[in-house]
Design a protein around this motif. Structure first.
Motif, PDB file in Angstrom:
ATOM      1  N   ARG A   1       2.201   2.633 -13.367  1.00 21.89           N
ATOM      2  CA  ARG A   1       0.906   2.273 -13.973  1.00 21.89           C
ATOM      3  C   ARG A   1       0.881   2.651 -15.449  1.00 21.89           C
ATOM      4  O   ARG A   1       0.486   1.857 -16.308  1.00 21.89           O
TER       5      ARG A   1
ATOM      6  N   THR B   1      -4.293  -0.790 -11.461  1.00 21.45           N
ATOM      7  CA  THR B   1      -5.107  -0.425 -10.299  1.00 21.45           C
ATOM      8  C   THR B   1      -6.509  -1.000 -10.436  1.00 21.45           C
ATOM      9  O   THR B   1      -7.150  -0.847 -11.480  1.00 21.45           O
TER      10      THR B   1
ATOM     11  N   ARG C   1      -3.464  -1.984  -5.903  1.00 24.37           N
ATOM     12  CA  ARG C   1      -2.628  -2.051  -7.102  1.00 24.37           C
ATOM     13  C   ARG C   1      -2.004  -3.436  -7.210  1.00 24.37           C
ATOM     14  O   ARG C   1      -1.431  -3.944  -6.245  1.00 24.37           O
TER      15      ARG C   1
ATOM     16  N   SER D   1       0.825  -1.205   0.000  1.00 24.37           N
ATOM     17  CA  SER D   1       0.000   0.000   0.000  1.00 24.37           C
ATOM     18  C   SER D   1       0.861   1.258   0.000  1.00 24.37           C
ATOM     19  O   SER D   1       2.068   1.215   0.274  1.00 24.37           O
TER      20      SER D   1
ATOM     21  N   GLN E   1     -10.117  -0.711  -8.667  1.00 27.32           N
ATOM     22  CA  GLN E   1     -10.859   0.134  -7.742  1.00 27.32           C
ATOM     23  C   GLN E   1     -11.344  -0.661  -6.539  1.00 27.32           C
ATOM     24  O   GLN E   1     -11.983  -1.704  -6.663  1.00 27.32           O
TER      25      GLN E   1
END
Length: 243
Positions: free
Chosen positions: A57, A64, A70, A34, A66
């Motif tokens: 990314r 990623t 990630r 995180s 939602q």
């Protein structure tokens, strides 16, 4: 003369996360640590971590999801029909691959911009190789390679013969390092008098200048490849994932 160089914090984090993904420490499909975990481990502020993760990314290293976090995708695959990134192509291109004329090869005083890119003191001595590249009998670009003098000393980089390997191979062999990544800077400006003569452009012409700074895994810069391109003859293209 000091060669100490500290890359931006976000670039250090990018390099380390790429290394961990490549080594399998963060395998494909695994959940990336995180933001708070990375902030604590690397002692970085949240905006720095977010910027680094955004680059990873955009380049396709991570994705990623939602509400989930990630996830690691792995090293991005480059399609076979996609050209190499500009800086990589310049580092690997040999002088015998293109119709070119050697304009200079030897020690010079580093311009302020080049000294800054190479983390050298101002007015330090570097070795410059400058060539004029032609296609179909017309000049299309001026390419200059800037290497610290102590790296280029005793190598073919300062000689007047065409290089039969890419700049990357000579630098890695001379310095005993492996070049790991490239940071590109692109500027636009009008030509100097010399560039007007070599490229056959008008004083008001727009030139694109690409500076490709090649660094090792620690972020230490070893070589700068500067390419001057007439704006009306070139178009810079890039491709990257949007996920």
């Amino acid at each position: 003369m000091s060669f100490e160089y500290t890359p931006p914090k976000y670039a250090q984090l990018i390099a380390e996360l790429e290394r961990r993904i490549d080594s399998g420490e963060y395998p494909a499909g695994s959940l990336l640590p995180s933001e708070h975990t990375l902030m604590a481990e690397f002692g970085m502020a949240r905006p720095t971590v977010v910027k680094a993760l955004g680059v990873l990314r955009d380049q396709g290293w991570i994705v990623t999801q939602q509400g989930k976090g990630r996830f690691v995708r792995g090293r991005p695959a480059i399609p076979k029909d996609q050209k190499a990134r500009t800086g990589r192509e310049l580092l690997d291109r040999t002088e015998t691959q293109a119709t070119s004329k050697l304009l200079a090869a030897g020690p010079v005083e580093a311009p302020n911009r080049i000294a800054a890119y190479l983390a050298l003191e101002q007015k330090s001595t570097v070795v410059l190789r400058k060539i004029l590249v032609e296609r179909d009998g017309e000049p299309t670009e001026i390419s200059g390679t800037w290497v610290p003098a102590d790296v280029a000393e005793g190598t073919a980089l300062a000689e007047s013969a065409d290089l039969r390997q890419g700049i990357r191979r000579y630098v890695e062999s001379a310095a005993g390092v492996s070049l790991d990544h490239i940071i590109e800077h692109i500027t636009a400006r009008n030509p100097t008098l010399e560039e007007r003569k070599l490229l056959g452009v008008k004083p008001s012409a727009a030139l694109l200048t690409v500076y490709a700074v090649a660094c090792d895994a620690t972020g230490k810069p070893w070589v700068v490849v500067e390419t001057v391109l007439p704006g009306d003859l070139h178009e810079l293209e890039d491709a990257y994932p949007i996920r």
